[in-house]
Scaffold this motif. Structure first.
Motif, mmCIF file in Angstrom:
data_model
loop_
_atom_site.group_PDB
_atom_site.id
_atom_site.type_symbol
_atom_site.label_atom_id
_atom_site.label_comp_id
_atom_site.label_asym_id
_atom_site.label_seq_id
_atom_site.Cartn_x
_atom_site.Cartn_y
_atom_site.Cartn_z
ATOM 1 N N THR A 42 -8.267 3.201 0.370
ATOM 2 C CA THR A 42 -8.334 2.090 1.329
ATOM 3 C C THR A 42 -9.494 2.285 2.308
ATOM 4 O O THR A 42 -9.508 1.677 3.372
ATOM 5 C CB THR A 42 -7.014 1.963 2.107
ATOM 6 O OG1 THR A 42 -6.723 3.201 2.763
ATOM 7 C CG2 THR A 42 -5.866 1.577 1.187
ATOM 8 N N VAL B 7 0.832 -1.201 0.000
ATOM 9 C CA VAL B 7 0.000 0.000 0.000
ATOM 10 C C VAL B 7 0.866 1.250 0.000
ATOM 11 O O VAL B 7 0.577 2.231 -0.701
ATOM 12 C CB VAL B 7 -0.964 -0.002 1.199
ATOM 13 C CG1 VAL B 7 -1.725 1.311 1.282
ATOM 14 C CG2 VAL B 7 -1.935 -1.178 1.100
ATOM 15 N N ALA C 78 -6.379 -2.679 -1.419
ATOM 16 C CA ALA C 78 -6.638 -1.296 -1.829
ATOM 17 C C ALA C 78 -7.378 -1.307 -3.148
ATOM 18 O O ALA C 78 -7.312 -2.281 -3.916
ATOM 19 C CB ALA C 78 -5.325 -0.525 -1.977
#
Length: 454
Positions: free
Chosen positions: A19, A6, A42
């Motif tokens: 997210t 991420v 995500a």
């Protein structure tokens, strides 16, 4: 590693990495009603080809699975993203880049909606033929990923017939330009066709060169024919095909589906057990073709009504197009998709009647009768498909295969039908197709668990 992935995505794409719980939950399910086991890492809302390449390079470096998404209107769970996966949305890559009326082509990005594309093309006197029921809300990229069809495909072809070239980002981030802009072209292997219907398992389609048609002046004629039973309607549709007449649309609704739609639209209830064919002809010969089809249907025992008014014709087609909301009004629906040779439609309805009796279920069914593509609907209560429904569906899939048909005509395999894929392909071809996927996706990071899942 999850946090590192991420972080890498945010470093490369900033605010395009989402997210939030709402975004992650939405990425879990398409219109099939089937959801993944959990939320993805995500949702990345790519805005350009370099964005897609950046995501795929990060995914390759970190061995992170990627599920490509458009409008999430699919019906086989093919774009559902789950735990440990990146949901790569192409919805914001949605431009109409070029229209060439002289060459009958358009160049588009994958996120453009099918309906918006045709609205834009109409000003040029052109249209793109694929006509899925979700055309107003589905993306062209999604149509390409599943090999979509629709009501008009019997006469005008499916997506594979309407794509000349593709731009594709591979699993490692490389960009390929496949196909051509010319009508003819046979250089090398046909990788364009290989990608159509591959459901995001080989690469990410980021652009397409589409084959267009001209909007031809002429009348449109719509007719309906009622029959006392669905088998008689199926026999009549096969008779239209055998007569050598090619309508633009030929749709069949069985008694259960017809009754449900009439109830939804507050129309008078049809006669018990009755089925209906809705047929449309177009172009300069629309009147002659409609008259010839009406004669075939009357000879087959149908009660025929021919509309000479365009608005009235659209009203007749609206009954067929209301099938999905009608099924949703009955409960949770597993919307299935099998195809058989057109001459085998009566035999397939015999099989459906047998399955209904033996499994104690009702299976409302509509058919693109012009090409033999059936959509049986399994209606049940609750969010999960019960075992007895899967047993009935298994019986139905195998019946279609016995009649020389296929597991899917336009929805794709996704996650819902992967367990039956080897039954249709045979072990040798199934293994060969898995090996081909391995050439394009050696790390197995593109849409894992879909289509070729063991």
């Amino acid at each position: 590693m999850t946090g590192a992935v991420v972080t890498a995505l945010r470093s490369a794409l900033g605010a395009r990495v989402d997210t939030t719980t709402s975004a992650l939950q939405a990425a879990r399910a398409d219109k099939s009603g089937h959801a993944s086991a959990g939320m993805p890492l995500a949702v990345v809302r790519a805005a350009s080809i370099p964005d897609v390449q950046a995501v795929m390079r990060i995914a390759t470096d970190t061995r992170t699975p990627v599920v490509v998404q458009g409008a999430l209107t699919g019906l086989a769970g093919g774009a559902n993203a789950g735990p440990g996966e990146i949901a790569l949305s192409l919805r914001d890559i949605d431009r109409l880049l070029e229209v060439r009326p002289d060459d009958l082509i358009a160049v588009v990005e994958p996120g453009i909606l099918n309906g918006d594309l045709n609205a834009a093309l109409a000003g040029h006197g052109l249209w793109w033929a694929p006509d899925p029921a979700s055309r107003a809300i589905s993306t062209v990229g999604g149509n390409i990923a599943t090999g979509a069809g629709g009501l008009l495909c019997a006469k005008y072809g499916v997506v594979r017939d309407a794509v000349l070239g593709l731009d594709v980002v591979l699993a490692d981030g490389r960009l390929l330009h496949l196909g051509h802009r010319s009508v003819k072209g046979v250089t090398g292997l046909d990788l364009t066709s290989l990608f159509i219907g591959s459901e995001g398992t080989l690469g990410v389609v980021v652009g397409a060169t589409l084959r267009l048609r001209r909007l031809v002046p002429g009348e449109v004629r719509t007719l309906t024919a009622s029959f006392p039973a669905v088998r008689a309607a199926a026999v009549a549709s096969a008779a239209v095909t055998a007569a050598g007449i090619q309508p633009a649309i030929m749709e069949l609704m069985d008694a259960a589906s017809l009754a449900a739609v009439h109830a939804l639209l507050a129309l008078p209830a049809p006669a018990p057990g009755s089925a209906q064919l809705t047929i449309q002809t177009d172009g300069p010969a629309a009147d002659l073709e409609a008259a010839a089809i009406a004669g075939v249907l009357r000879d087959a025992g149908g009660t025929v009504v021919v509309s000479h008014d365009a608005a009235d014709g659209e009203h007749l087609l609206a009954v067929r197009r209301s099938m999905h909301p009608a099924m949703e009004s009955l409960g949770t629906t597993l919307i299935e998709d099998v195809s058989v040779p057109r001459s085998a439609l009566p035999a397939m309805f015999d099989e459906i009647a047998r399955i209904e009796r033996e499994h104690d279920v009702v299976i409302p069914t509509v058919v693109h009768a012009g090409d033999g593509n059936l959509h049986p609907n399994f209606v049940f209560d609750g969010p999960d498909v019960p075992d007895h429904i899967w047993a009935a569906a298994d019986d139905l899939f195998r019946a279609a295969l016995r009649l020389g048909g296929t597991l899917t005509g336009e929805h794709g395999i996704g996650v819902l039908k992967s367990r039956w894929l080897a039954d249709e392909l045979g072990d040798d071809q199934w293994q060969l197709q898995r090996q081909i996927k391995g050439v394009f996706d050696p790390l197995g990071i593109l849409n894992p668990g879909k289509v070729f899942a063991p």
